[in-house]
Every structure is written in C-alpha cells, then in structure tokens.
Design a protein around this motif. Structure first.
Motif, PDB file in Angstrom:
ATOM      1  N   PHE A 176       0.820  -1.215   0.000  1.00 22.30           N
ATOM      2  CA  PHE A 176       0.000   0.000   0.000  1.00 22.30           C
ATOM      3  C   PHE A 176       0.852   1.262   0.000  1.00 22.30           C
ATOM      4  O   PHE A 176       1.860   1.353   0.694  1.00 22.30           O
ATOM      5  N   SER A 177       0.378   2.262  -0.738  1.00 23.30           N
ATOM      6  CA  SER A 177       0.917   3.605  -0.647  1.00 23.30           C
ATOM      7  C   SER A 177       0.030   4.432   0.280  1.00 23.30           C
ATOM      8  O   SER A 177      -1.072   4.018   0.647  1.00 23.30           O
ATOM      9  N   ALA A 178       0.529   5.592   0.688  1.00 21.31           N
ATOM     10  CA  ALA A 178      -0.238   6.608   1.430  1.00 21.31           C
ATOM     11  C   ALA A 178      -0.810   6.125   2.755  1.00 21.31           C
ATOM     12  O   ALA A 178      -1.793   6.693   3.230  1.00 21.31           O
ATOM     13  N   GLU A 179      -0.186   5.145   3.374  1.00 20.62           N
ATOM     14  CA  GLU A 179      -0.597   4.793   4.741  1.00 20.62           C
ATOM     15  C   GLU A 179      -0.344   5.954   5.677  1.00 20.62           C
ATOM     16  O   GLU A 179      -1.170   6.273   6.539  1.00 20.62           O
ATOM     17  N   GLU A 180       0.801   6.596   5.485  1.00 24.87           N
ATOM     18  CA  GLU A 180       1.183   7.701   6.366  1.00 24.87           C
ATOM     19  C   GLU A 180       0.317   8.941   6.153  1.00 24.87           C
ATOM     20  O   GLU A 180       0.370   9.877   6.951  1.00 24.87           O
ATOM     21  N   LYS A 181      -0.476   8.953   5.102  1.00 26.55           N
ATOM     22  CA  LYS A 181      -1.383  10.076   4.836  1.00 26.55           C
ATOM     23  C   LYS A 181      -2.775   9.829   5.422  1.00 26.55           C
ATOM     24  O   LYS A 181      -3.686  10.637   5.221  1.00 26.55           O
ATOM     25  N   GLY A 182      -2.947   8.722   6.117  1.00 27.29           N
ATOM     26  CA  GLY A 182      -4.249   8.406   6.696  1.00 27.29           C
ATOM     27  C   GLY A 182      -4.841   7.116   6.168  1.00 27.29           C
ATOM     28  O   GLY A 182      -6.056   7.030   5.967  1.00 27.29           O
ATOM     29  N   LEU A 183      -3.997   6.103   5.942  1.00 25.41           N
ATOM     30  CA  LEU A 183      -4.430   4.792   5.443  1.00 25.41           C
ATOM     31  C   LEU A 183      -5.115   4.905   4.072  1.00 25.41           C
ATOM     32  O   LEU A 183      -5.978   4.091   3.730  1.00 25.41           O
TER      33      LEU A 183
END
Length: 326
Positions: A176-183
């Motif tokens: 997954f991408s963008a987990e650090e942006k809010g899952l």
C-alpha cells in the motif's frame, strides 16, 4: 504506522537519548531455523531492506520520485516471482490522493477448483514520510522499520507462494501507498474490492517487524487480538506460541491505526496486523534514525519462515477457521 505520537510520548520517554538497538536486544535475537526449515535468510532480507530504506529513495513519501522507485522495485519482484497482476497491471492508482500514487497488487491463484474463489489478502505499506526536519545534518526519514520491514516480509511471502504454488485459496499480495497520509492506499483498495464483490476471507497485515520483541513468551503480536481466534489458529499451525497479546496495542487501539482496519470496515472479516514494535524496543519512529543498519535481519527472516506455514495452513484448510469473536 499511522501517527501515534501521543503513545510514543508516553512510552518512549524512558528511552530518550538512545540512538540504536541495544546490544542485549541483538544478543537475544532468535536463532534462524535449520536450513531444512528455512525459506529465506538474513542476507536476502538485508539486501532488500538496504535498498528500500536507502537514501536514494529519500524516505518514500507518497507521490515522490523515491516511492516511484520503490514501486518499480516491488513490481519487478512480483513479476519475477510469478505473481499475476490483480488488475490490468500491478498498479492500482489511488483515487483519494492528488499526486500519482499506486498500490502494487498481485495474485497467486489457488489450486483448488472451489477454494480458489475464497481470497486471503496479505499486505504492508511501502510508503514513509520522506524529508523531515534535519537531525545532525540528516533529513531523510528512511523508514526501515516503518515499513520497509513489513514490505520486505510480504515480498518474501509472495516469493514463496509465487514459486511454490502450494495454496488452495487464492492469495492477494498488496503493498500500500499513502498509509502515512491516513491509510489512504488501503482505504482505496478495500473500497474498490468490496465494490467488485471480492469474496474476502481474511486480511493479514505486516507492520514494523524489523526488531524483535524482548522479554515476551511469544514472537509477534497481532492488533485486535481478542476480536478473532487468529492467534489460536496461527499458533496451532506454527506449532508454538508464535502470536501473543500486547496490552499496549489494545490500550492505544492500534487495531485502527494500520492497513488492516479499512478491510475490517468494508468487509467485516478478521483483519489484523502482525507487529514486533512494542514502543520499548525501537526509538526512531518517524525519525531520521530509522535506518536499515539498526534492523535485525535474522529476526526478520525467522519471522517470515515461521509465518509461511501459518499462511499455508490457513489457505489450505477445508473450512474457514478464522472467526470473529462475538
């Protein structure tokens, strides 16, 4: 792992000033299984980790050149392992993020004519937070433990099943991408698969597995421990107490803070994260010090080697054994 600064402020205060994994932690690292039992090894794990957490990738911030390099790396491994793209390509473009961003999704179809229509999703996030405020001239948050470690582990599990094809149920491998942006990556994929009517049995997520737990009578904990019987099923297939309960994980509700949670929300199936970060054994969460040279590659290889029989057992059981608790 999605920001949990309030937890870190509470539990890492006792460790302020420490800049590396303790020598005692390294000495107490578990021993790898014998060669007859091993699939992967520390050298292989280290090679992959040293690339994913290298300065060249500049912390793998979503939408950056560095994470694009990581996506290419993962995609090429999926191809070489014999995974088929789940969609038209391996790249699942996020619909909920402005810059171009991709989940990388492959599948190993099950070899049973009936059970192959049931799916197990195995995932980890491969993004991190990129460039941050400098510390001693270092401004790259390399994200080795968070979460090149989980990414590498999932890649090695994909290699096993992609090359061995021992699974009766179908296995989806998703980075997954963008987990650090809010899952955002897992939210996007969970919603998309739900709309397509995927028959999802369970979701197994891997997060921050780069250093071993200390002083525990189990090897890895799962978030949402008491929400299903996954720990019991896992330990039976492992032949040991592989999975345990970490009270801190429940206290800080880690179940909702990683990529398992969107699948729980969309599908209502057992969805858990496997983790070996317990707030006391690693002091560089979301810092520039989260470097590959602090990871315990033998521990990481051992975890993969111990987890493969668990996934194999879950994938091949005649009936679905993992159940949500009432």
């Amino acid at each position: 792992m999605k920001t949990i600064c309030f937890a870190l402020a509470t539990l890492l205060a006792v460790n302020c000033g420490s800049t590396q994994v303790s020598e005692s932690a390294k000495k107490e690292s578990p021993v790898l299984p014998s060669s007859e039992e091993s699939f992967t090894n520390a050298e292989r794990m280290g090679e992959m980790m040293n690339y994913l957490a290298s300065n060249d990738l500049k912390g793998r911030d979503t939408g950056s050149e560095g994470i694009a390099m990581a996506a290419n790396y993962i995609e090429n491994y999926f191809k070489s392992y014999g995974l088929s793209p789940y969609f038209e390509s391996y790249r699942d473009t996020l619909s909920n993020f402005n810059k171009p961003a991709y989940n990388i999704v492959g599948i190993v179809e099950g070899n049973d004519p009936e059970l192959k229509d049931e799916f197990i999703l195995i995932g980890a996030h491969y993004d991190h937070i990129g460039i941050i405020k400098p510390e001693n001239g270092d401004y790259i948050a390399n994200g080795a433990n968070d979460n090149a470690s989980g990414t590498t582990s999932v890649l090695e599990m994909a290699r096993y099943f992609g090359t061995q094809k021992t699974n009766k149920r179908s296995l989806i491998f998703a980075l997954f991408s963008a987990e650090e942006k809010g899952l955002l990556g897992s939210k996007h994929l969970a919603k998309k698969l739900k709309e397509q009517g995927l028959n999802l049995y369970t979701m197994l997520n891997f997060e921050m597995t780069g250093v071993p737990l200390q002083g525990k009578d189990y090897y890895v904990y799962i978030t949402g421990y008491d929400m299903s019987n996954l720990a019991e099923v896992s330990n039976r297939y492992a032949g040991e107490t592989l999975v345990g309960f970490l009270p801190t994980a429940k206290e800080f509700n880690l179940y909702q803070r990683s990529d398992n949670y969107p699948f729980h929300e969309e599908f209502g199936v057992p969805s858990h994260t496997f983790c070996t970060f317990d707030f006391t054994n690693f002091n560089h969460y979301h810092k520039v010090g989260d470097e590959a040279d602090l990871m315990d590659f033998e521990h990481m290889a051992t975890l993969v080697n111990k987890t493969i029989p668990v996934i194999e057992g879950i994938a091949n059981a005649p009936l679905q054994e993992i159940k949500l608790n009432e």
